[in-house]
Design a protein around this motif. Structure first.
Motif, short mmCIF file in Angstrom:
data_model
loop_
_atom_site.label_atom_id
_atom_site.label_comp_id
_atom_site.label_asym_id
_atom_site.label_seq_id
_atom_site.Cartn_x
_atom_site.Cartn_y
_atom_site.Cartn_z
N GLU A 29 0.82 -1.21 0.00
CA GLU A 29 0.00 0.00 0.00
C GLU A 29 0.86 1.26 0.00
O GLU A 29 0.42 2.32 -0.46
CB GLU A 29 -0.94 -0.02 1.20
CG GLU A 29 -2.02 -1.10 1.07
CD GLU A 29 -2.77 -1.35 2.37
OE1 GLU A 29 -2.45 -0.67 3.37
OE2 GLU A 29 -3.67 -2.21 2.37
N ALA A 30 2.10 1.14 0.51
CA ALA A 30 3.04 2.26 0.44
C ALA A 30 3.75 2.32 -0.91
O ALA A 30 4.63 3.16 -1.11
CB ALA A 30 4.07 2.15 1.57
N LYS A 31 3.38 1.40 -1.81
CA LYS A 31 3.92 1.33 -3.17
C LYS A 31 5.41 1.02 -3.20
O LYS A 31 6.13 1.40 -4.12
CB LYS A 31 3.63 2.63 -3.94
CG LYS A 31 2.16 2.91 -4.16
CD LYS A 31 1.94 4.17 -4.95
CE LYS A 31 0.48 4.37 -5.31
NZ LYS A 31 -0.40 4.45 -4.14
N LEU A 32 5.88 0.30 -2.18
CA LEU A 32 7.29 -0.08 -2.13
C LEU A 32 7.55 -1.43 -2.77
O LEU A 32 8.69 -1.74 -3.13
CB LEU A 32 7.78 -0.10 -0.68
CG LEU A 32 7.77 1.26 0.04
CD1 LEU A 32 8.23 1.10 1.47
CD2 LEU A 32 8.65 2.26 -0.70
N ILE A 33 6.53 -2.27 -2.90
CA ILE A 33 6.68 -3.55 -3.60
C ILE A 33 5.59 -3.69 -4.66
O ILE A 33 5.25 -4.79 -5.06
CB ILE A 33 6.65 -4.75 -2.62
CG1 ILE A 33 5.37 -4.74 -1.78
CG2 ILE A 33 7.89 -4.76 -1.74
CD1 ILE A 33 5.22 -5.99 -0.93
N ILE A 41 2.02 -7.34 -7.42
CA ILE A 41 3.02 -7.29 -6.36
C ILE A 41 4.37 -7.80 -6.86
O ILE A 41 4.44 -8.63 -7.77
CB ILE A 41 2.54 -8.11 -5.14
CG1 ILE A 41 3.32 -7.76 -3.89
CG2 ILE A 41 2.59 -9.60 -5.44
CD1 ILE A 41 2.67 -8.31 -2.62
N GLN A 42 5.44 -7.28 -6.27
CA GLN A 42 6.80 -7.66 -6.62
C GLN A 42 7.39 -8.47 -5.48
O GLN A 42 7.74 -7.93 -4.43
CB GLN A 42 7.65 -6.41 -6.86
CG GLN A 42 9.14 -6.64 -6.97
CD GLN A 42 9.61 -6.84 -8.39
OE1 GLN A 42 8.84 -7.26 -9.24
NE2 GLN A 42 10.85 -6.52 -8.66
N LEU A 43 7.49 -9.81 -5.66
CA LEU A 43 8.06 -10.69 -4.64
C LEU A 43 9.15 -11.56 -5.25
O LEU A 43 9.28 -12.74 -4.94
CB LEU A 43 6.96 -11.56 -4.02
CG LEU A 43 5.92 -10.80 -3.19
CD1 LEU A 43 4.81 -11.73 -2.72
CD2 LEU A 43 6.56 -10.11 -2.00
N ARG A 44 9.92 -10.97 -6.10
CA ARG A 44 10.97 -11.69 -6.82
C ARG A 44 12.01 -12.26 -5.85
O ARG A 44 12.55 -11.56 -5.00
CB ARG A 44 11.65 -10.73 -7.80
CG ARG A 44 12.77 -11.33 -8.62
CD ARG A 44 13.22 -10.34 -9.67
NE ARG A 44 14.34 -10.84 -10.44
CZ ARG A 44 15.60 -10.55 -10.19
NH1 ARG A 44 15.90 -9.74 -9.17
NH2 ARG A 44 16.57 -11.04 -10.93
N GLY A 45 12.26 -13.57 -5.98
CA GLY A 45 13.31 -14.22 -5.20
C GLY A 45 12.97 -14.49 -3.74
O GLY A 45 13.82 -14.96 -2.99
N PHE A 68 0.12 -9.33 -13.65
CA PHE A 68 1.42 -8.68 -13.85
C PHE A 68 2.31 -8.70 -12.60
O PHE A 68 3.26 -7.94 -12.51
CB PHE A 68 1.25 -7.24 -14.34
CG PHE A 68 0.69 -7.16 -15.73
CD1 PHE A 68 1.50 -7.37 -16.83
CD2 PHE A 68 -0.65 -6.89 -15.93
CE1 PHE A 68 0.99 -7.30 -18.12
CE2 PHE A 68 -1.18 -6.82 -17.21
CZ PHE A 68 -0.36 -7.02 -18.31
N SER A 69 2.00 -9.54 -11.64
CA SER A 69 2.88 -9.66 -10.46
C SER A 69 4.16 -10.38 -10.84
O SER A 69 4.24 -11.07 -11.86
CB SER A 69 2.17 -10.41 -9.34
OG SER A 69 1.10 -9.65 -8.82
N ASP A 70 5.18 -10.21 -10.01
CA ASP A 70 6.49 -10.79 -10.30
C ASP A 70 6.88 -11.78 -9.20
O ASP A 70 7.16 -11.39 -8.07
CB ASP A 70 7.54 -9.68 -10.39
CG ASP A 70 8.91 -10.20 -10.83
OD1 ASP A 70 9.04 -11.42 -11.04
OD2 ASP A 70 9.84 -9.38 -10.97
#
Length: 397
Positions: free
Chosen positions: A136-140, A179-183, A198-200
């Motif tokens: 929600e803070a747009k960090l991920i 969401i970006q949860l790569r690795g 489009f999540s990662d």
């Protein structure tokens, strides 16, 4: 001397025996009273001992449970304190206009270190709170104006981001997250009913994760570990599974047919998906024979002369592959082909593409030879968006 008659003797003996039995019963009666009291006292003592032992065991059990409860509450209080401190610290950073927040700054490294340290100490519900806060803070969040926090190797095992079916019926847009949860490590997690367009999840460890009924369209699963993952009723349209491990997962052939690419992926049956060639007739031997040279379809010749020819490396090599050959010994030969990348446009603009070439170079005459590969990304109206040139020189003797 007085002699008793027979009747007198019998009467005396009966009286004697009668008195003896009477006395015996009296004696037994006197003895049984203390004996009975003694037995009763002993039984009561044993019963009381057992009762006391049971009470002591109950007291010990209650004390142990109380200690466990105290420890649990202390641990929960400490976790709550750590979480509150983490959220407060990040909120302070985000609200400070004097702090430059980009992926190359020291602040980004500090936030990553603090986040990974905090997640290790959190249970599943609090991990969810951390992830929701960061998102929600747009960090991920993918394509946000802030630099993404790198959560590579983050401990997110058992994370539950699923939604109930009833909530989905009432809140149609609430479940959508990119969401970006790569690795990250997401073993035994759940994203049931989530829209993850489009999540990662590239390079993430997603063993035993639940994606039931999830919308996974355009999701990047490249190099992800997806063994035993539940894909029942999930939408994987245009998802990328490049070199992903799908062994023993529940994904079906019908679902896989809608994916964007399965290049090099380990399939549920442990077979390896073939590497896809986007260039039409890229395998020259499909239209080549050992009798004559042919020019392949789908290519446009712009200069010189190029054919696909059968050229064995040795006389005994009968199954040699054919190859492109320039028949112009003095002029430069050139050809080009247009590849439709419309399905890959989102990945191109997000920098998620890699180019792979496997070329065998050889010549028939002594001297230097050159192969130049030029890649041009054009828009639908023909405008060049990107131009990449690869030049290789080789020498034959």
């Amino acid at each position: 001397m007085v002699c008793l008659n027979r009747d007198t003797q019998i009467s005396s003996q009966s009286s004697f025996f009668y008195l003896q039995l009477k006395d015996i019963f009296k004696i037994l009666g006197v003895l049984l009273v203390p004996l009975t009291l003694g037995v009763a006292t002993t039984l009561l003592s044993i019963q009381q001992t057992k009762l006391n032992q049971k009470n002591r065991e109950n007291d010990i059990d209650i004390a142990q449970k109380q200690r466990q409860q105290d420890v649990f509450l202390a641990v929960q209080a400490e976790k709550e304190r750590i979480l509150a401190t983490y959220l407060q610290d990040l909120a302070t950073l985000l609200l400070d206009k004097n702090i430059i927040f980009d992926k190359n700054s020291a602040v980004s490294s500090i936030v990553r270190a603090k986040t990974l340290t905090t997640l290790i100490q959190m249970d599943a519900p609090r991990k969810r709170q951390v992830i929701l806060f960061l998102y929600e803070a747009k960090l991920i969040k993918r394509n946000s104006k802030y630099a993404l926090i790198n959560l590579f190797d983050a401990d997110l095992d058992n994370l539950d981001m699923s939604l109930s079916e009833s909530k989905i019926k009432h809140y149609k847009t609430y479940e959508k997250i990119d969401i970006q949860l790569r690795g990250a490590s997401l073993v035994n997690s759940s994203f049931k009913w989530r829209h993850l367009d489009f999540s990662d999840f590239s390079q993430a460890d997603l063993k035993d994760t639940n994606f039931q009924y999830a919308d996974l369209s355009n999701v990047d699963f490249s190099y992800a570990h997806l063994s035993n993952t539940d894909f029942r009723m999930a939408n994987v349209s245009k998802a990328m599974f490049v070199y992903a491990n799908l062994s023993n997962s529940s994904i079906t052939d019908e679902q896989l047919s809608t994916a964007l690419t399965l290049q090099g992926a380990i399939l549920p049956n442990h077979a390896t998906a073939p590497v896809e060639n986007l260039i039409m007739n890229g395998d020259a031997e499909q239209r080549c024979s050992n009798n004559h040279a042919v020019f392949l379809l789908n290519w446009t010749l712009t200069n010189g002369s190029i054919s696909a020819v059968w050229r064995p490396q040795s006389k005994t090599e009968l199954n040699s592959k054919c190859s492109f050959s320039s028949l112009s010994h003095h002029d430069i030969s050139a050809m080009h082909q247009t590849v439709d990348l419309n399905d890959y446009v989102d990945w191109l603009f997000n920098g998620r593409t890699l180019y792979g070439f496997q070329i065998t170079l050889s010549g028939t005459r002594n001297g230097k030879h050159y192969v130049i590969i030029n890649l041009r990304h054009r828009s639908s109206d023909g405008k060049i968006l990107e131009n990449i040139t690869i030049c290789r020189e080789y020498e034959t003797k």
